[in-house]
Design a protein around this motif. Structure first.
Motif, PDB file in Angstrom:
ATOM      1  N   TYR A 165      10.415  43.019   4.155  1.00  0.00           N
ATOM      2  CA  TYR A 165       9.030  42.793   3.745  1.00  0.00           C
ATOM      3  C   TYR A 165       8.790  41.433   3.085  1.00  0.00           C
ATOM      4  O   TYR A 165       7.746  40.808   3.309  1.00  0.00           O
ATOM      5  CB  TYR A 165       8.602  43.858   2.733  1.00  0.00           C
ATOM      6  CG  TYR A 165       8.344  45.242   3.268  1.00  0.00           C
ATOM      7  CD1 TYR A 165       7.923  45.461   4.573  1.00  0.00           C
ATOM      8  CD2 TYR A 165       8.492  46.364   2.445  1.00  0.00           C
ATOM      9  CE1 TYR A 165       7.666  46.739   5.043  1.00  0.00           C
ATOM     10  CE2 TYR A 165       8.236  47.644   2.904  1.00  0.00           C
ATOM     11  CZ  TYR A 165       7.828  47.837   4.201  1.00  0.00           C
ATOM     12  OH  TYR A 165       7.571  49.100   4.648  1.00  0.00           O
ATOM     13  N   LEU A 166       9.705  41.028   2.226  1.00  0.00           N
ATOM     14  CA  LEU A 166       9.413  39.952   1.277  1.00  0.00           C
ATOM     15  C   LEU A 166      10.206  38.677   1.543  1.00  0.00           C
ATOM     16  O   LEU A 166      11.373  38.750   1.934  1.00  0.00           O
ATOM     17  CB  LEU A 166       9.702  40.452  -0.147  1.00  0.00           C
ATOM     18  CG  LEU A 166       8.985  41.743  -0.539  1.00  0.00           C
ATOM     19  CD1 LEU A 166       9.462  42.217  -1.904  1.00  0.00           C
ATOM     20  CD2 LEU A 166       7.469  41.568  -0.536  1.00  0.00           C
ATOM     21  N   PRO A 167       9.641  37.510   1.295  1.00  0.00           N
ATOM     22  CA  PRO A 167       8.211  37.327   0.990  1.00  0.00           C
ATOM     23  C   PRO A 167       7.362  37.590   2.229  1.00  0.00           C
ATOM     24  O   PRO A 167       7.859  37.498   3.345  1.00  0.00           O
ATOM     25  CB  PRO A 167       8.125  35.869   0.558  1.00  0.00           C
ATOM     26  CG  PRO A 167       9.249  35.214   1.316  1.00  0.00           C
ATOM     27  CD  PRO A 167      10.348  36.221   1.378  1.00  0.00           C
ATOM     28  N   ILE A 168       6.104  37.927   2.045  1.00  0.00           N
ATOM     29  CA  ILE A 168       5.222  38.225   3.173  1.00  0.00           C
ATOM     30  C   ILE A 168       5.122  37.019   4.091  1.00  0.00           C
ATOM     31  O   ILE A 168       4.775  35.917   3.660  1.00  0.00           O
ATOM     32  CB  ILE A 168       3.809  38.626   2.674  1.00  0.00           C
ATOM     33  CG1 ILE A 168       3.883  39.883   1.796  1.00  0.00           C
ATOM     34  CG2 ILE A 168       2.872  38.843   3.859  1.00  0.00           C
ATOM     35  CD1 ILE A 168       4.402  41.114   2.517  1.00  0.00           C
ATOM     36  N   ASP A 169       5.458  37.223   5.349  1.00  0.00           N
ATOM     37  CA  ASP A 169       5.384  36.163   6.353  1.00  0.00           C
ATOM     38  C   ASP A 169       3.973  36.187   6.969  1.00  0.00           C
ATOM     39  O   ASP A 169       3.701  36.956   7.897  1.00  0.00           O
ATOM     40  CB  ASP A 169       6.454  36.395   7.432  1.00  0.00           C
ATOM     41  CG  ASP A 169       6.555  35.248   8.420  1.00  0.00           C
ATOM     42  OD1 ASP A 169       5.585  34.469   8.533  1.00  0.00           O
ATOM     43  OD2 ASP A 169       7.593  35.146   9.106  1.00  0.00           O
ATOM     44  N   GLU A 170       3.105  35.358   6.432  1.00  0.00           N
ATOM     45  CA  GLU A 170       1.697  35.362   6.868  1.00  0.00           C
ATOM     46  C   GLU A 170       1.570  35.018   8.352  1.00  0.00           C
ATOM     47  O   GLU A 170       0.746  35.604   9.070  1.00  0.00           O
ATOM     48  CB  GLU A 170       0.883  34.373   6.029  1.00  0.00           C
ATOM     49  CG  GLU A 170       0.718  34.775   4.572  1.00  0.00           C
ATOM     50  CD  GLU A 170      -0.191  35.992   4.404  1.00  0.00           C
ATOM     51  OE1 GLU A 170      -0.967  36.292   5.338  1.00  0.00           O
ATOM     52  OE2 GLU A 170      -0.120  36.641   3.343  1.00  0.00           O
ATOM     53  N   LYS A 171       2.383  34.080   8.813  1.00  0.00           N
ATOM     54  CA  LYS A 171       2.322  33.683  10.224  1.00  0.00           C
ATOM     55  C   LYS A 171       2.702  34.858  11.124  1.00  0.00           C
ATOM     56  O   LYS A 171       1.990  35.170  12.094  1.00  0.00           O
ATOM     57  CB  LYS A 171       3.249  32.498  10.479  1.00  0.00           C
ATOM     58  CG  LYS A 171       3.231  32.013  11.922  1.00  0.00           C
ATOM     59  CD  LYS A 171       4.159  30.816  12.108  1.00  0.00           C
ATOM     60  CE  LYS A 171       4.169  30.354  13.563  1.00  0.00           C
ATOM     61  NZ  LYS A 171       5.098  29.201  13.762  1.00  0.00           N
ATOM     62  N   ARG A 172       3.794  35.521  10.802  1.00  0.00           N
ATOM     63  CA  ARG A 172       4.240  36.668  11.603  1.00  0.00           C
ATOM     64  C   ARG A 172       3.219  37.802  11.558  1.00  0.00           C
ATOM     65  O   ARG A 172       2.931  38.448  12.565  1.00  0.00           O
ATOM     66  CB  ARG A 172       5.601  37.152  11.072  1.00  0.00           C
ATOM     67  CG  ARG A 172       6.271  38.258  11.906  1.00  0.00           C
ATOM     68  CD  ARG A 172       6.662  37.708  13.255  1.00  0.00           C
ATOM     69  NE  ARG A 172       7.446  38.624  14.056  1.00  0.00           N
ATOM     70  CZ  ARG A 172       8.782  38.667  14.078  1.00  0.00           C
ATOM     71  NH1 ARG A 172       9.493  37.885  13.278  1.00  0.00           N
ATOM     72  NH2 ARG A 172       9.404  39.481  14.883  1.00  0.00           N
ATOM     73  N   TRP A 173       2.677  38.032  10.382  1.00  0.00           N
ATOM     74  CA  TRP A 173       1.680  39.087  10.199  1.00  0.00           C
ATOM     75  C   TRP A 173       0.489  38.879  11.131  1.00  0.00           C
ATOM     76  O   TRP A 173       0.055  39.807  11.815  1.00  0.00           O
ATOM     77  CB  TRP A 173       1.256  39.120   8.735  1.00  0.00           C
ATOM     78  CG  TRP A 173      -0.112  39.650   8.406  1.00  0.00           C
ATOM     79  CD1 TRP A 173      -1.106  38.975   7.771  1.00  0.00           C
ATOM     80  CD2 TRP A 173      -0.631  40.969   8.649  1.00  0.00           C
ATOM     81  NE1 TRP A 173      -2.224  39.757   7.618  1.00  0.00           N
ATOM     82  CE2 TRP A 173      -1.962  40.993   8.138  1.00  0.00           C
ATOM     83  CE3 TRP A 173      -0.130  42.104   9.250  1.00  0.00           C
ATOM     84  CZ2 TRP A 173      -2.767  42.124   8.212  1.00  0.00           C
ATOM     85  CZ3 TRP A 173      -0.930  43.238   9.329  1.00  0.00           C
ATOM     86  CH2 TRP A 173      -2.240  43.240   8.814  1.00  0.00           C
ATOM     87  N   HIS A 174      -0.018  37.667  11.223  1.00  0.00           N
ATOM     88  CA  HIS A 174      -1.194  37.402  12.058  1.00  0.00           C
ATOM     89  C   HIS A 174      -0.838  37.395  13.545  1.00  0.00           C
ATOM     90  O   HIS A 174      -1.655  37.818  14.383  1.00  0.00           O
ATOM     91  CB  HIS A 174      -1.846  36.086  11.640  1.00  0.00           C
ATOM     92  CG  HIS A 174      -2.551  36.167  10.318  1.00  0.00           C
ATOM     93  ND1 HIS A 174      -3.703  36.891  10.144  1.00  0.00           N
ATOM     94  CD2 HIS A 174      -2.246  35.633   9.096  1.00  0.00           C
ATOM     95  CE1 HIS A 174      -4.110  36.791   8.885  1.00  0.00           C
ATOM     96  NE2 HIS A 174      -3.238  36.044   8.229  1.00  0.00           N
TER      97      HIS A 174
END
Length: 390
Positions: A279-288
């Protein structure tokens, strides 16, 4: 023409095909097949997919509907545990648990509560991401035609996992992308196009790397040699961890495929640490990127007029607390927004449903058979209420 016949590549091709055929016979007709399934459990879903594509319907009943179930290990374990509890299979200590691709308990509930005959194919895969689920769905539609319904079980890990390959870089994604591409593309070289054709018409060819690796590994174990320099160095540092370590009889080196028992606290702590890494740190690129894949999944089902039921799989509070509260809120908001406004798309969010108790889980995320029973009952009740399967 003379240059063509003098080409080394041309003369090597018959030998390559002969060698591939020989390896195929070895791995399909000997004990190696089971070892390969365990070693490449991320790819075993391809075997499930191909076997299902070539199966004839079990009945001639035109009213029987096909249901496709896709998820990560959350869905895989839930389906396996439910069927194991009721039917005694798949055995958690056997290869059957890895290759099992049914969800008979779900089909039973469709028949009992909705008077609807269904045949569910469970293509859930350990550590699956949304982008891989999308590729599997596209390949399933290409091979077998559209099902009446797709059930997609999701969780935050499917959008975030740091421990998996980058987007479309896993072996599974690479193989599926090759199989989904056109037979012949002018922009590609002759050999690249031949590679694509062989992957499409001969499933074994697409997994040749895995077959080669397991044969190398088994050969090295037999002769007490390390298959690569890294393992050789590790063995040199610690001789007791050499490549000749024996596997426990009847058990995969990767451990049990699933468990229907509650884990001890020590194991739960290991799960906490594992999910922190994921989970951490949140990968914003992967999430989107993965969220965009979910939108593509929804558009695919909307275009094909396939009923899509997205299930936010239940997780323990202990696991949810590993995620930042702000991200968890963003996650729930994004899923609600993605599934709103499409008549063929339905969202059942069970991530923090109070009906699921600690005793329903085998660890911090995977459901036991009693938790799986609750999941099926909720799922069928919502499908029946909404008349999503007609």
């Amino acid at each position: 023409m003379q240059q063509l016949f003098r080409s080394t590549t041309l003369w090597l091709m018959p030998y390559i095909l002969l060698f591939s055929g020989l390896v195929w016979c070895i791995v399909e007709l000997t004990f190696l097949r089971d070892d390969i399934i365990f070693q490449s459990d991320r790819l075993v879903v391809l075997n499930k997919l191909d076997n299902w594509a070539h199966q004839r319907p079990q009945t001639d009943d035109a009213q029987e509907k096909s249901v496709l179930f896709l998820s990560s290990s959350l869905g895989l374990v839930a389906a396996n545990c439910a069927d194991y509890k009721k039917y005694g299979q798949p055995d958690p200590n056997s290869q059957q648990a890895v290759i099992y691709s049914k969800f008979k308990c779900l089909d039973d509930q469709f028949a009992a509560l909705m008077n609807q005959r269904t045949q569910t194919i469970n293509l859930s895969n350990s550590a699956a991401l949304i982008s891989e689920d999308l590729l599997l769905a596209r390949e399933a539609l290409r091979l077998r035609g559209k099902p009446a319904m797709i059930i997609l079980g999701i969780a935050p890990r499917d959008f975030l996992d740091h421990c998996t390959a980058d987007y479309h870089r896993s072996r599974l994604a690479h193989i599926l992308l090759t199989r989904l591409s056109p037979f012949w593309q002018p922009s590609k070289s002759f050999l690249e196009n031949i590679d694509t054709v062989l992957c499409k018409i001969w499933p074994f060819y697409s997994q040749r790397v895995e077959h080669r690796n397991i044969i190398i590994q088994l050969t090295c174990e037999y002769f007490h040699r390390s298959p690569d320099l890294f393992l050789a160095a590790q063995t040199f540092k610690n001789p007791t961890n050499g490549s000749n370590t024996k596997k426990k009889e009847g058990v995969s080196t990767a451990g049990k495929a699933f468990s229907d028992e509650t884990a001890e606290e020590e194991a739960l702590v290991k799960y906490d640490n594992s999910y922190r890494d994921r989970y951490l740190p949140i990968d914003e690129k992967r999430w989107h990127i993965e969220l965009d894949s979910l939108y593509e999944f929804i558009d695919l089902c909307d275009e094909q007029k396939i009923q899509l039921v997205i299930v936010g799989m239940p997780l323990t509070e202990r696991n949810r607390k590993l995620l930042p509260a702000a991200f968890l809120k963003e996650y729930n908001t994004a899923l609600k927004a993605a599934t709103t406004g499409k008549p063929t798309v339905h969202f059942i969010n069970l991530i923090d449903d109070p009906q699921f108790l600690i005793s329903d889980y085998s660890d911090t995320v995977h459901l036991r058979s009693n938790g799986s029973k609750k999941l099926i009952e909720i799922l069928i009740a919502e499908i029946k209420k909404g008349r999503w399967l007609q």
